[in-house]
Scaffold this active site. Structure first.
Site, mmCIF file in Angstrom:
data_model
loop_
_atom_site.group_PDB
_atom_site.id
_atom_site.type_symbol
_atom_site.label_atom_id
_atom_site.label_comp_id
_atom_site.label_asym_id
_atom_site.label_seq_id
_atom_site.Cartn_x
_atom_site.Cartn_y
_atom_site.Cartn_z
ATOM 1 C CG HIS A 89 -0.251 0.285 2.518
ATOM 2 N ND1 HIS A 89 0.495 -0.660 3.181
ATOM 3 C CD2 HIS A 89 -0.193 1.405 3.278
ATOM 4 C CE1 HIS A 89 0.984 -0.141 4.298
ATOM 5 N NE2 HIS A 89 0.578 1.113 4.378
ATOM 6 C CG HIS A 100 1.959 6.117 5.600
ATOM 7 N ND1 HIS A 100 1.210 5.747 6.692
ATOM 8 C CD2 HIS A 100 2.391 7.383 5.855
ATOM 9 C CE1 HIS A 100 1.209 6.741 7.574
ATOM 10 N NE2 HIS A 100 1.918 7.742 7.076
#
Length: 89
Positions: free
Chosen positions: A74, A76
């Site tokens: 992912h 951040h």
């Protein structure tokens, strides 16, 4: 997904680009936008920019990943104003 292109959200100067040891972010890019604003892009698989580079909104800065203290691939994304995290919305 892994290796999704990550593009900068506003004009600025790259303050830091590389592995941020001990921060939990893993591969990290910090962009200084002026007026107290910075954006953080963490857990990148690959950083494709160097510290000190001038960037414009939409420029490629790296690829999403799973580095640092991440539980899965992912991005951040964090906005800070005078060192305080802000809600991006």
């Amino acid at each position: 997904k892994m290796n999704t292109q990550i593009r900068v959200t506003a004009n600025g100067v790259i303050e830091y680009a590389g592995y941020s040891k001990g921060s939990g972010y893993g591969n990290l890019v910090i962009v200084h936008h002026g007026f107290g604003f910075k954006t953080y892009y963490g857990h990148l698989n690959k950083v494709s920019i160097k510290s000190g580079s001038v960037v414009r909104k939409g420029d490629l800065i790296g690829y999403s990943g799973n580095t640092g203290l991440s539980s899965g691939p992912h991005l951040h994304y964090e906005i800070r104003f005078i060192q305080r995290p802000m809600n991006p919305s």
